[in-house]
Design a protein around this motif. Structure first.
Motif, PDB file in Angstrom:
ATOM      1  N   ALA A  89      45.593 -19.811  16.890  1.00 17.44           N
ATOM      2  CA  ALA A  89      44.654 -19.346  17.799  1.00 17.44           C
ATOM      3  C   ALA A  89      43.395 -20.236  18.093  1.00 17.44           C
ATOM      4  CB  ALA A  89      44.242 -17.822  16.999  1.00 17.44           C
ATOM      5  N   ALA A  90      43.628 -21.472  18.222  1.00 18.43           N
ATOM      6  CA  ALA A  90      42.363 -22.515  18.590  1.00 18.43           C
ATOM      7  C   ALA A  90      42.818 -23.637  19.381  1.00 18.43           C
ATOM      8  CB  ALA A  90      41.956 -22.826  16.926  1.00 18.43           C
ATOM      9  N   GLN A  91      41.808 -23.979  20.032  1.00 18.93           N
ATOM     10  CA  GLN A  91      41.980 -25.340  20.698  1.00 18.93           C
ATOM     11  C   GLN A  91      40.774 -26.310  20.247  1.00 18.93           C
ATOM     12  OE1 GLN A  91      43.880 -25.528  24.676  1.00 18.93           O
ATOM     13  NE2 GLN A  91      42.875 -23.377  24.843  1.00 18.93           N
ATOM     14  N   GLN A  92      41.044 -27.479  19.846  1.00 25.97           N
ATOM     15  CA  GLN A  92      40.048 -28.177  19.255  1.00 25.97           C
ATOM     16  C   GLN A  92      40.035 -29.636  20.145  1.00 25.97           C
ATOM     17  OE1 GLN A  92      39.429 -28.629  14.955  1.00 25.97           O
ATOM     18  NE2 GLN A  92      40.340 -30.726  15.217  1.00 25.97           N
ATOM     19  N   ARG A  93      38.805 -29.864  20.277  1.00 20.16           N
ATOM     20  CA  ARG A  93      38.811 -31.199  21.128  1.00 20.16           C
ATOM     21  C   ARG A  93      37.931 -32.078  20.509  1.00 20.16           C
ATOM     22  NH1 ARG A  93      39.389 -32.973  26.266  1.00 20.16           N
ATOM     23  NH2 ARG A  93      39.595 -31.007  27.059  1.00 20.16           N
ATOM     24  N   THR A  94      38.329 -33.381  20.204  1.00 23.33           N
ATOM     25  CA  THR A  94      37.644 -34.358  19.407  1.00 23.33           C
ATOM     26  C   THR A  94      37.268 -35.675  20.216  1.00 23.33           C
ATOM     27  OG1 THR A  94      38.673 -33.677  17.143  1.00 23.33           O
ATOM     28  CG2 THR A  94      37.527 -36.035  17.290  1.00 23.33           C
TER      29      THR A  94
END
Length: 287
Positions: free
Chosen positions: A233-238
């Protein structure tokens, strides 16, 4: 017989003293340096120049408070004492603060969580024929290779080292299946994504914002941008910016994870903030 033995001994002793004195005076130059007694023997090689930097700045105080407020928007809603704790940061544990230092920050809001990390490494060459700056370039080149920038990146980095191409780890490509492991967000405009921002509906990095070599930042620099799903349930951008200035290598890593699963973090916004901080750290190194 006894006087004759004494006369034979004294000249021998005098001759020995002459040899010793001649040997000492013949082996020293005018400046006191010992010369090589072997004709044609190897001469002393000129040692490579030491690095420009001998120490490192305190990392947690290197990021201006005004910049931290932009990088960590979730801290603004916290009570004043908690804000101060967030902006204070947490220093990385290192064994030699003249060789490596780092600091990290984190702030969480109802909209998203943001994390920031900076790392500064002062490289020292233990090879007298290799300068600290040249050794730092070798270390930097390995980091760029590990980032696996897309093949469209220019063919060389500042300093003449080749750019990295490879399996596609930095671009999210699975070479075994040919699929992009970083996509998977719902089609259509994600709820909450700014109109016209750097957050395409398919979750990929927009054209012109791909991982790439950066110009006009230190002696060599590159940017990496990775979108991942740490949870269902998450999208993470680094976004990572790595640059070298003489014998110091600096890494800025900035991460955002929206609370809503359909929101894709804005690539352009994160890249702009990370690059601005990198420029600030570079300016501090050159003060």
């Amino acid at each position: 017989m006894q006087p004759k033995a004494r006369k034979a001994y004294v000249p021998g002793l005098a001759a020995l003293l002459v040899v010793v004195v001649a040997g000492c005076s013949g082996g020293s130059g005018a400046d006191g340096a010992v010369a090589d007694a072997k004709p044609g023997g190897p001469t002393t090689a000129t040692a490579a120049q030491p690095g420009k930097y001998r120490t490192l700045r305190e990392p947690c105080g290197s990021v201006p408070r005004s910049m931290l407020k932009d990088l960590l928007p979730g801290a603004a809603s916290l009570p004043e004492d908690q804000q101060a704790k967030v902006y204070e940061g947490t220093a990385a544990v290192t064994y030699d603060t003249d060789r490596r230092v780092g600091c990290s920050w984190k702030a969480v809001s109802p909209e998203a969580s943001n994390q920031l990390m900076i790392d500064l490494e002062r490289v020292v060459s233990y090879d007298p024929a290799v300068s600290d700056a040249d050794r730092a370039q070798e270390v930097y080149a390995k980091k760029e290779t590990a980032a696996d920038l897309p093949a469209s990146t220019p063919s060389g980095t500042p300093g003449g080292l080749p750019s990295a191409t490879g399996s596609g780890a930095g671009t999210g490509m699975d070479t075994a299946s040919g699929t992009n492991t970083q996509t998977g967000s719902p089609s259509g405009s994600p709820t909450g994504a700014p109109s016209g921002s750097g957050a395409p509906s398919d979750g990929t990095t927009p054209d012109g914002l791909e991982p790439r070599v950066l110009e006009s930042l230190g002696d060599a620099a590159f940017l990496d941008d990775v979108l991942a799903r740490p949870g269902a349930a998450a999208q993470q951008r680094t976004v990572s910016v790595v640059f070298r200035t003489s014998n110091v290598i600096v890494t800025v890593r900035y991460t955002e994870q929206p609370a809503h699963p359909t929101v894709v973090p804005d690539s352009k916004e994160l890249q702009d903030r990370a690059r601005e901080l990198a420029r600030t750290l570079n300016e501090q190194l050159n003060e």
